[in-house]
Scaffold this motif. Structure first.
Motif, PDB file in Angstrom:
ATOM      1  N   UNK A  19       0.820  -1.228  -0.094  1.00 32.99           N
ATOM      2  CA  UNK A  19      -0.063  -0.152   0.093  1.00 32.99           C
ATOM      3  C   UNK A  19       0.842   1.206   0.089  1.00 32.99           C
ATOM      4  N   UNK A  20       2.074   1.309   0.573  1.00 28.00           N
ATOM      5  CA  UNK A  20       2.829   2.277   0.617  1.00 28.00           C
ATOM      6  C   UNK A  20       3.702   2.682  -0.551  1.00 28.00           C
ATOM      7  N   UNK A  21       3.857   1.635  -1.455  1.00 24.70           N
ATOM      8  CA  UNK A  21       4.235   1.873  -2.809  1.00 24.70           C
ATOM      9  C   UNK A  21       3.480   1.357  -3.933  1.00 24.70           C
ATOM     10  N   UNK A  22       2.382   2.036  -4.313  1.00 26.03           N
ATOM     11  CA  UNK A  22       1.588   1.718  -5.437  1.00 26.03           C
ATOM     12  C   UNK A  22       2.150   1.788  -6.725  1.00 26.03           C
ATOM     13  N   UNK A  23       3.302   2.546  -7.267  1.00 28.50           N
ATOM     14  CA  UNK A  23       3.864   2.744  -8.318  1.00 28.50           C
ATOM     15  C   UNK A  23       4.843   1.939  -8.515  1.00 28.50           C
ATOM     16  N   UNK A  24       5.280   1.161  -7.524  1.00 33.39           N
ATOM     17  CA  UNK A  24       6.529  -0.014  -7.556  1.00 33.39           C
ATOM     18  C   UNK A  24       6.189  -1.351  -7.324  1.00 33.39           C
ATOM     19  N   UNK A  25       6.661  -2.297  -7.732  1.00 36.34           N
ATOM     20  CA  UNK A  25       6.468  -3.441  -7.382  1.00 36.34           C
ATOM     21  C   UNK A  25       7.312  -3.820  -6.479  1.00 36.34           C
ATOM     22  N   UNK A  26       6.793  -4.301  -5.098  1.00 35.27           N
ATOM     23  CA  UNK A  26       7.694  -4.644  -4.257  1.00 35.27           C
ATOM     24  C   UNK A  26       7.438  -6.148  -3.781  1.00 35.27           C
ATOM     25  N   UNK A  27       8.670  -6.800  -3.396  1.00 36.66           N
ATOM     26  CA  UNK A  27       8.719  -8.375  -2.991  1.00 36.66           C
ATOM     27  C   UNK A  27       9.332  -8.157  -1.440  1.00 36.66           C
ATOM     28  N   UNK A  28       8.716  -8.690  -0.640  1.00 39.41           N
ATOM     29  CA  UNK A  28       9.368  -9.168   0.693  1.00 39.41           C
ATOM     30  C   UNK A  28       9.442 -10.415   1.018  1.00 39.41           C
ATOM     31  N   UNK A  29      10.945 -10.867   1.257  1.00 40.93           N
ATOM     32  CA  UNK A  29      11.139 -12.176   1.322  1.00 40.93           C
ATOM     33  C   UNK A  29      11.814 -12.303   2.739  1.00 40.93           C
ATOM     34  N   UNK A  30      11.639 -13.446   3.364  1.00 38.59           N
ATOM     35  CA  UNK A  30      12.253 -13.693   4.854  1.00 38.59           C
ATOM     36  C   UNK A  30      13.548 -14.603   4.452  1.00 38.59           C
ATOM     37  N   UNK A  31      14.608 -14.388   4.851  1.00 38.84           N
ATOM     38  CA  UNK A  31      15.632 -14.922   4.616  1.00 38.84           C
ATOM     39  C   UNK A  31      16.076 -15.753   5.808  1.00 38.84           C
ATOM     40  N   UNK A  32      16.345 -17.089   5.565  1.00 35.36           N
ATOM     41  CA  UNK A  32      16.753 -18.004   6.862  1.00 35.36           C
ATOM     42  C   UNK A  32      18.147 -17.702   7.320  1.00 35.36           C
TER      43      UNK A  32
END
Length: 74
Positions: free
Chosen positions: A61-74
């Protein structure tokens, strides 16, 4: 965006000093790699993934103009 994720996650975990967020931009895509202490992993993910889904919703919702991916790294 990196600061937003760090702020949210640090409020959830027991060891906020070990929270790290790495941002990698590839054109219009932004990938955020989140690293936390293994003992705090469950707190970030939450029951049935509800907490991480909520964090991702805020980030999207904070970045409607950019595609964001959030990954959790082990």
């Amino acid at each position: 965006m990196k600061a937003l994720v760090e702020h949210i996650v640090k409020a959830l975990v027991d060891q906020p000093d070990l929270v790290q967020v790495e941002a990698v931009e590839e054109g219009k895509n932004l990938t955020l790699r989140l690293t936390v202490h293994p003992d705090d992993m469950g707190k970030v993910i939450g029951k049935q993934g509800r907490t991480i889904k909520a964090i991702r919703s805020v980030v999207y919702a904070a970045t409607p103009s950019q595609k964001v991916r959030l990954d959790i790294v082990d």
